[in-house]
Write an enzyme that holds these catalytic residues in place. Structure first.
Site, PDB file in Angstrom:
ATOM      1  CG  HIS A  36      -1.643   1.229   1.495  1.00 18.52           C
ATOM      2  ND1 HIS A  36      -1.509   1.951   2.669  1.00 18.52           N
ATOM      3  CD2 HIS A  36      -2.519   1.919   0.729  1.00 18.52           C
ATOM      4  CE1 HIS A  36      -2.293   3.014   2.612  1.00 18.52           C
ATOM      5  NE2 HIS A  36      -2.908   3.023   1.450  1.00 18.52           N
ATOM      6  CG  HIS A 113       0.704   8.719   1.122  1.00 18.04           C
ATOM      7  ND1 HIS A 113       0.976   8.037   2.292  1.00 18.04           N
ATOM      8  CD2 HIS A 113      -0.653   8.805   1.048  1.00 18.04           C
ATOM      9  CE1 HIS A 113      -0.160   7.716   2.892  1.00 18.04           C
ATOM     10  NE2 HIS A 113      -1.163   8.180   2.154  1.00 18.04           N
TER      11      HIS A 113
END
Length: 320
Positions: A36, A113
């Site tokens: 992830h 991110h």
């Protein structure tokens, strides 16, 4: 929780080591370990806060500057291992989120991110270098979020993918026909999924609809397991690959409660062993798991556990 050694390469050739019974099955029926936010092993504290963040986060970063970014880093990083280390450990699916840097000239694209990571080209080169020496290994590259990207950025990235991987890119086909045997025969090693209309018409960029990755968005393991089971039960009707995101997602109050400790220490370490009990109980196949993703894939024996699930597809190992 003690981190497992990063130099573990025992699964570097696991696909090429599968028996003929498994290599003849559609890849959508095999159990494949994934990560992830795969690229978040390094983020740049000196770069601006990413365009994927809400306005109030950007505002706080402007006020508290480096201190705020140090906190963001603790909650943005979901992996410790580089692409190469993940590949050597058996990870074959990569969750990729990309962005331009607002205000920067040119069309360069970066992983993102919360904070910016490496240039996408550098990451793709690392993956390609691994594939050059592991010719029977196949990877899934899922470009599922694009931020601050105009048409020219998409053209730049699409051209980059074709330039880096060339003939390794698997052309769009019927999902059921994609087996390891088929990939090896065609000398394909890369399946790219591109969740943006810019890729329409490109024969080597699969649409995002072919790899749904439903997201539980919860901090509760019981709710996570219920969600994973429900979405697995629905996967057959889509006729696609399928990603089970075996991850917990922090809420604002979670971040506040563990502000200094960060994602790994506050949320992941105590829950990952519980999540692994769900993973260990799964079976791949037509109505079973396909790709399973995790945070901090080296903290437990994640990749190997997922890979070993494929033994349940062998006639003499099948359970009823």
């Amino acid at each position: 929780m003690k981190t497992r050694p990063t130099g573990n390469d025992r699964n570097a050739d696991w696909m090429g080591s599968l028996c003929p019974t498994l290599t003849a099955l559609p890849l959508k029926y095999l159990a494949v370990p994934g990560s992830h936010d795969s690229f978040s092993f390094w983020v740049d504290e000196n770069a601006p806060v990413g365009p994927d963040q809400k306005a109030f986060v950007k505002h706080l970063a402007m006020i508290f500057r480096l201190l705020a970014k140090k906190v963001m880093k603790k909650w943005s990083m979901t992996q410790n291992l580089t692409f190469r280390e993940q590949l050597e450990g058996g990870i074959r699916y990569f969750d990729l989120r990309v962005s331009s840097k607002p205000g920067e000239d040119g069309c360069e694209v970066y992983f993102i991110h919360g904070l910016f990571g490496h240039k996408v080209r550098d990451g793709l080169m690392d993956i390609n270098n691994f594939l050059n020496t592991h010719r029977k290994e196949v990877v899934f590259l899922d470009f599922n979020h694009h931020y601050a990207m105009e048409e020219e950025h998409h053209r730049y990235l699409i051209n980059m993918l074709q330039e880096v991987f060339g003939s390794k890119l698997c052309k769009i086909n019927v999902v059921e026909d994609i087996t390891l045997d088929y990939m090896w025969e065609k000398k394909y090693q890369v399946l790219v999924f591109y969740h943006h209309p810019s890729a329409k018409g490109c024969p080597v960029l699969w649409p995002g609809s072919k790899i749904p990755a439903p997201w539980a968005n919860t901090t509760d393991t019981t709710k996570l397991f219920q969600f994973l089971e429900t979405t697995l039960g629905e996967r057959a009707k889509y006729g696609s690959f399928h990603v089970s995101q075996a991850i917990l997602t922090p809420r604002i109050k979670t971040v506040v409660g563990g502000l200094v400790r960060g994602l790994r220490n506050y949320l992941v370490e105590k829950n990952l062993p519980i999540i692994m009990t769900w993973v260990e109980a799964q079976k791949p196949g037509e109505n079973g798991v396909n790709i399973i993703t995790s945070d901090f894939v080296e903290l437990v024996d994640f990749a190997n556990t997922v890979i070993q699930l494929n033994n349940l597809l062998l006639p003499d190992k099948a359970v009823t």
